[in-house]
Design a protein around this motif. Structure first.
Motif, PDB file in Angstrom:
ATOM      1  N   TYR A  74       0.858  -1.173   0.000  1.00 38.66           N
ATOM      2  CA  TYR A  74       0.000   0.000   0.000  1.00 38.66           C
ATOM      3  C   TYR A  74       0.898   1.228   0.000  1.00 38.66           C
ATOM      4  N   LEU A  75       0.484   2.253  -0.720  1.00 39.64           N
ATOM      5  CA  LEU A  75       1.220   3.506  -0.728  1.00 39.64           C
ATOM      6  C   LEU A  75       0.310   4.642  -0.293  1.00 39.64           C
ATOM      7  N   VAL A  76       0.770   5.400   0.693  1.00 37.83           N
ATOM      8  CA  VAL A  76       0.175   6.681   1.031  1.00 37.83           C
ATOM      9  C   VAL A  76       1.226   7.716   0.650  1.00 37.83           C
ATOM     10  N   TYR A  77       0.847   8.628  -0.235  1.00 43.43           N
ATOM     11  CA  TYR A  77       1.794   9.576  -0.818  1.00 43.43           C
ATOM     12  C   TYR A  77       1.250  10.984  -0.648  1.00 43.43           C
ATOM     13  N   ASP A  78       1.925  11.774   0.169  1.00 40.49           N
ATOM     14  CA  ASP A  78       1.516  13.154   0.403  1.00 40.49           C
ATOM     15  C   ASP A  78       2.721  14.064   0.153  1.00 40.49           C
TER      16      ASP A  78
END
Length: 192
Positions: free
Chosen positions: A114-118
């Motif tokens: 999973y990627l959370v990209y901010d």
């Protein structure tokens, strides 16, 4: 030794990666994208891993296929080198400042990608590197490295500094996550 060599050849790219998790932070090879080579060198140095790459891609089109396929191969090399993941810390977290920029990277080598990209980059390019490719690279790395990867740039103005802080933080967080400190798998399921 936690090492792997992975190759991938398509009609668009021909890529080989040699990864030694327990290396000394050495990088060799080139993507043909100067700024990205700089980032990979930083990643190797700050993760303590040895990374050797051979990359041929259709850069006459753009950097997309080259960088996405490189992330696929690097992620697969990491997964292969980690094996059953027995004894690793599993989790890693690092905040990296780079002048005015500060980026946090948190990793769980859970086997559940999973990627959370901010990250908000204000420029379209840094040298020949297309900045929108940072997210694509990290996504493919998370999926093929079978990791939960959270990248958050907390603040910063200069795109070079922001991307550099992300790669340094990635290296340190991954170094922490792959550190061996036990003998079993850190999961109530018994596998990662």
């Amino acid at each position: 030794m936690r090492k792997a060599e992975i190759k991938r050849q398509t009609a668009e790219t021909d890529i080989a990666v040699q990864l030694n998790i327990d290396g000394s932070g050495k990088f060799s090879g080139t993507t043909g994208i100067g700024f990205f080579d700089h980032m990979l060198n930083l990643f190797a140095c700050h993760s303590g891993m040895d990374l050797a790459i051979s990359v041929k891609g259709d850069l006459e089109v753009d950097t997309h296929h080259t960088l996405e396929d490189l992330a696929i191969v690097l992620g697969e090399a990491l997964t292969s080198a980690l094996g059953d993941k027995k004894g690793i810390r599993r989790y890693g977290c690092f905040y990296c400042p780079m002048d005015e920029a500060l980026t946090r990277v948190v990793i769980d080598l859970s086997g559940r990608p999973y990627l959370v990209y901010d990250v908000n980059l204000k420029t379209e390019r840094i040298g020949s590197f297309e900045t929108e490719m940072l997210k694509e690279f990290m996504y493919a790395l998370a999926v093929h490295g079978r990791m939960n990867l959270h990248i958050c740039n907390l603040y910063g103005e200069n795109s070079h500094h922001i991307v550099e802080s992300a790669f340094k933080a990635l290296g340190h967080a991954l170094r922490e996550a792959v550190t061996v400190e036990g003998t079993g798998v850190l999961s109530t399921k018994g596998v990662l």
